[in-house]
Design an enzyme around this catalytic site. Structure first.
Site, PDB file in Angstrom:
ATOM      1  N   ARG A 188      18.022   0.857   2.022  1.00  0.00           N
ATOM      2  CA  ARG A 188      18.345  -1.320   2.018  1.00  0.00           C
ATOM      3  C   ARG A 188      18.734  -1.527   0.887  1.00  0.00           C
ATOM      4  O   ARG A 188      17.101  -2.077   0.588  1.00  0.00           O
ATOM      5  CB  ARG A 188      17.875  -1.615   3.719  1.00  0.00           C
ATOM      6  N   CYS A 229      13.503  -6.863   2.609  1.00  0.00           N
ATOM      7  CA  CYS A 229      12.724  -7.605   2.001  1.00  0.00           C
ATOM      8  C   CYS A 229      13.075  -9.152   1.275  1.00  0.00           C
ATOM      9  O   CYS A 229      13.687 -10.409   1.192  1.00  0.00           O
ATOM     10  CB  CYS A 229      11.265  -8.158   1.889  1.00  0.00           C
ATOM     11  N   LYS A 287      13.449   5.809  19.877  1.00  0.00           N
ATOM     12  CA  LYS A 287      12.299   5.179  19.606  1.00  0.00           C
ATOM     13  C   LYS A 287      11.435   5.835  19.982  1.00  0.00           C
ATOM     14  O   LYS A 287      10.191   6.002  19.614  1.00  0.00           O
ATOM     15  CB  LYS A 287      12.460   3.889  18.920  1.00  0.00           C
ATOM     16  N   ASN A 293       7.663 -13.849  -1.551  1.00  0.00           N
ATOM     17  CA  ASN A 293       8.396 -12.953  -1.792  1.00  0.00           C
ATOM     18  C   ASN A 293       8.990 -13.515  -2.835  1.00  0.00           C
ATOM     19  O   ASN A 293       9.440 -12.370  -3.919  1.00  0.00           O
ATOM     20  CB  ASN A 293       9.096 -12.093  -0.396  1.00  0.00           C
ATOM     21  N   LEU A 345       6.442  -6.012 -13.342  1.00  0.00           N
ATOM     22  CA  LEU A 345       6.717  -6.890 -14.682  1.00  0.00           C
ATOM     23  C   LEU A 345       7.163  -5.272 -15.244  1.00  0.00           C
ATOM     24  O   LEU A 345       6.953  -4.999 -15.751  1.00  0.00           O
ATOM     25  CB  LEU A 345       5.383  -6.844 -15.423  1.00  0.00           C
TER      26      LEU A 345
HETATM   27  C1  UGA Z   1       8.403  -6.643  -0.238  1.00  0.00           C
HETATM   28  C2  UGA Z   1       6.630  -7.683  -0.848  1.00  0.00           C
HETATM   29  O1  UGA Z   1       6.369  -6.648  -1.788  1.00  0.00           O
HETATM   30  C3  UGA Z   1       5.532  -7.249   0.234  1.00  0.00           C
HETATM   31  O2  UGA Z   1       4.635  -7.978  -0.174  1.00  0.00           O
HETATM   32  C4  UGA Z   1       6.351  -8.103   1.409  1.00  0.00           C
HETATM   33  O3  UGA Z   1       5.115  -8.323   2.872  1.00  0.00           O
HETATM   34  C5  UGA Z   1       7.296  -6.873   1.861  1.00  0.00           C
HETATM   35  O4  UGA Z   1       8.350  -7.299   0.929  1.00  0.00           O
HETATM   36  C6  UGA Z   1       8.049  -7.846   2.760  1.00  0.00           C
HETATM   37  O5  UGA Z   1       8.419  -8.976   2.972  1.00  0.00           O
HETATM   38  O6  UGA Z   1       7.683  -6.938   4.026  1.00  0.00           O
HETATM   39  P1  UGA Z   1       8.485  -3.315   0.329  1.00  0.00           P
HETATM   40  O7  UGA Z   1      10.275  -4.527  -0.309  1.00  0.00           O
HETATM   41  O8  UGA Z   1       8.265  -3.047   0.710  1.00  0.00           O
HETATM   42  O9  UGA Z   1       7.282  -5.109  -0.286  1.00  0.00           O
HETATM   43  O10 UGA Z   1       8.585  -3.748  -1.694  1.00  0.00           O
HETATM   44  P2  UGA Z   1       7.741  -3.760  -3.319  1.00  0.00           P
HETATM   45  O11 UGA Z   1       6.731  -2.857  -3.642  1.00  0.00           O
HETATM   46  O12 UGA Z   1       8.133  -5.375  -2.961  1.00  0.00           O
HETATM   47  O13 UGA Z   1       9.336  -3.860  -4.019  1.00  0.00           O
HETATM   48  C7  UGA Z   1      10.491  -3.799  -3.845  1.00  0.00           C
HETATM   49  C8  UGA Z   1      11.525  -4.107  -4.798  1.00  0.00           C
HETATM   50  O14 UGA Z   1      11.255  -4.324  -6.071  1.00  0.00           O
HETATM   51  C9  UGA Z   1      11.600  -2.226  -5.296  1.00  0.00           C
HETATM   52  O15 UGA Z   1      13.195  -1.843  -5.212  1.00  0.00           O
HETATM   53  C10 UGA Z   1      10.631  -1.857  -6.109  1.00  0.00           C
HETATM   54  O16 UGA Z   1      12.352  -0.772  -7.108  1.00  0.00           O
HETATM   55  C11 UGA Z   1      10.766  -3.408  -7.410  1.00  0.00           C
HETATM   56  N1  UGA Z   1      10.729  -3.441  -7.934  1.00  0.00           N
HETATM   57  C12 UGA Z   1       9.214  -3.725  -7.699  1.00  0.00           C
HETATM   58  C13 UGA Z   1      10.856  -3.614  -9.903  1.00  0.00           C
HETATM   59  O17 UGA Z   1      11.789  -3.538  -9.957  1.00  0.00           O
HETATM   60  N2  UGA Z   1      10.002  -4.246 -10.861  1.00  0.00           N
HETATM   61  C14 UGA Z   1       7.822  -4.441 -10.211  1.00  0.00           C
HETATM   62  O18 UGA Z   1       7.588  -4.538 -11.088  1.00  0.00           O
HETATM   63  C15 UGA Z   1       8.252  -3.994  -9.257  1.00  0.00           C
END
Ligand code: UGA
Length: 412
Positions: A319, A256, A35, A204, A246
């Site tokens: 993941r 996460c 890396k 989160n 939503l």
């Molecule tokens: C999440 C948080 O949104 C970030 O603010 C945080 O920094 C990050 O975790 C972390 O702790 O590092 P991330 O896991 O990259 O970010 O992705 P998200 O966009 O939040 O989506 C997470 C999951 O929720 C995805 O599988 C997505 O498809 C799902 N999701 C999201 C839904 O099923 N419905 C929604 O309305 C939104």
């Protein structure tokens, strides 16, 4: 300012790129030689939408912690804290980084700030990181500075955050970190180490709760013959609720939400508190990925194309992906499964090997299938309507369902 970043995964790399864009000098430290070589050759070690090799300009990487600490004023710990099977967070990488920084500080012999950015459970920085640092060094400041970036939108989130949270042990360390972020236009919340850790896991957990909540409503909507999206149209306009998070469907994945909610459940139980709400958030989510099977009928022997293996669009990360859980179930039920994802095929191959087939494109994958299931909201999957007349089931609502040929979670 001069900053070293321990860990060059999604968070470390983006933090490095973001800070370099704000004019800071960045050294990335990683134990993975390959890396480090890639970064030094200007090759991005991960896929992240909107970030390319030109963003690595001016960033150095090394496997030598001492070199990095001696030549910088601040060290961020951005290593992974994966879940163990019992839900507990694995802190080995955090401990190893803290130890490496502490040993380098003995040689440096000058004040240095250490900031934990890895997501850790409340109390970790004070009770685990601080004693490790103290064992070797004394002239240092300690902060906990959680990161709120989303994969797929990581750099924008880093550069334009809603807030910057700085938990600090000593005022001097807090003000140095505040100076590092002086060019960011966001409110800065200064607090103690443990509250900063809780801000991150509470945020989160709240977002995960919102998703499981709307998924539960979606599952009930199916029983009433209505569409959850029609319901959300009305619900989201309440400013106390907000339109975000939503989207009902196959549930949340990624590195996460599942890990952080499980981690909070674990530490709460250790403190003799039973977190019923958070446990239900997880149990709703665990069942949600497989709910697409309610619309398939028996899958044994049927040819099924799963579109999307990434846990969401814009990333190659699989993941805890809902799609991966579904594919395991399809294999178990003896379906003839083919998958396609524009970015996450290599990662999927590492998990499933020759148990399934891999299509080179969505178009080629569509040949001779009985059924298509969409599990990741990649924009290119929207074209599918023009390419097939086979039944489509939506784990992610990228098309309008009709209940006949296009079926979806939360719609009947
Ligand atoms: C999440 C948080 O949104 C970030 O603010 C945080 O920094 C990050 O975790 C972390 O702790 O590092 P991330 O896991 O990259 O970010 O992705 P998200 O966009 O939040 O989506 C997470 C999951 O929720 C995805 O599988 C997505 O498809 C799902 N999701 C999201 C839904 O099923 N419905 C929604 O309305 C939104």
């Amino acid at each position: 300012m001069k900053v070293s970043i321990f860990g060059s995964g999604y968070v470390g790399l983006i933090t490095g790129i973001g800070l370099a864009k704000k004019g800071h000098k960045v050294i990335l430290v990683d134990v993975d030689k390959k890396k480090v070589q890639k970064i030094n050759k200007g090759i991005m070690p991960i896929y992240e939408e909107g970030v390319s090799k030109k963003d690595l300009k001016g960033i150095k990487a090394t496997i030598n912690p001492q070199e990095a600490v001696i030549n910088t004023d601040i060290s961020f710990i951005c290593v992974g804290t994966p879940s163990m099977p019992n839900g507990m967070m694995n802190l080995n990488y955090v401990k190893k980084s803290a130890e490496a920084i502490a040993k380098a500080l003995v040689v440096k012999n000058d004040y240095h700030v250490i900031a934990v950015k890895s997501t850790v459970m409340p109390g970790t920085t004070k009770n685990i990181v601080l004693p490790i640092l103290k064992k070797h060094a004394d002239n240092f400041g300690l902060c906990m500075n959680p990161e709120f970036l989303r994969e797929g939108k990581a750099l924008t989130d880093f550069l334009k955050p809603d807030r910057i949270v700085i938990g600090c042990l000593d005022k001097k360390a807090g003000s140095i970190l505040k100076k590092l972020y002086s060019k960011f236009k966001a409110p800065i919340v200064i607090t103690d180490l443990t509250s900063a850790e809780m801000v991150k896991v509470a945020s989160n957990s709240f977002l995960a709760t919102k998703i499981s909540f709307i998924n539960e409503i979606a599952n009930i909507c199916e029983k009433f013959g209505i569409d959850v999206e029609e319901v959300v149209k009305g619900v989201k306009l309440d400013h106390r609720i907000s339109p975000h998070f939503l989207q009902a469907g196959a549930g949340f994945g990624g590195s996460c939400f599942p890990k952080d909610v499980k981690g909070l459940i674990d530490v709460a139980k250790k403190k003799k508190y039973i977190p019923n709400l958070l446990s239900t958030v997880m149990s709703v989510n665990e069942k949600q990925a497989l709910r697409v099977l309610n619309f398939t009928g028996p899958v044994k022997g049927r040819k099924i194309l799963v579109l999307g293996t990434a846990f969401k669009a814009g990333t190659d990360d699989i993941r805890e992906s809902a799609s991966i859980r579904l594919i395991h179930e399809l294999i178990k039920k003896k379906a003839k499964t083919t998958v396609y994802d524009p970015q996450a095929m290599q990662n999927a191959k590492k998990v499933f090997g020759n148990k399934i087939k891999y299509a080179k494109s969505m178009k080629s994958g569509l040949k001779n299938q009985d059924l298509i299931i969409i599990m990741t909201e990649w924009p290119e999957f929207k074209k599918i309507k023009d390419l097939t007349n086979k039944p489509i089931i939506l784990g992610r609502r990228i098309l309008k369902p009709d209940g006949i040929n296009i079926k979806a979670i939360g719609y009947t």
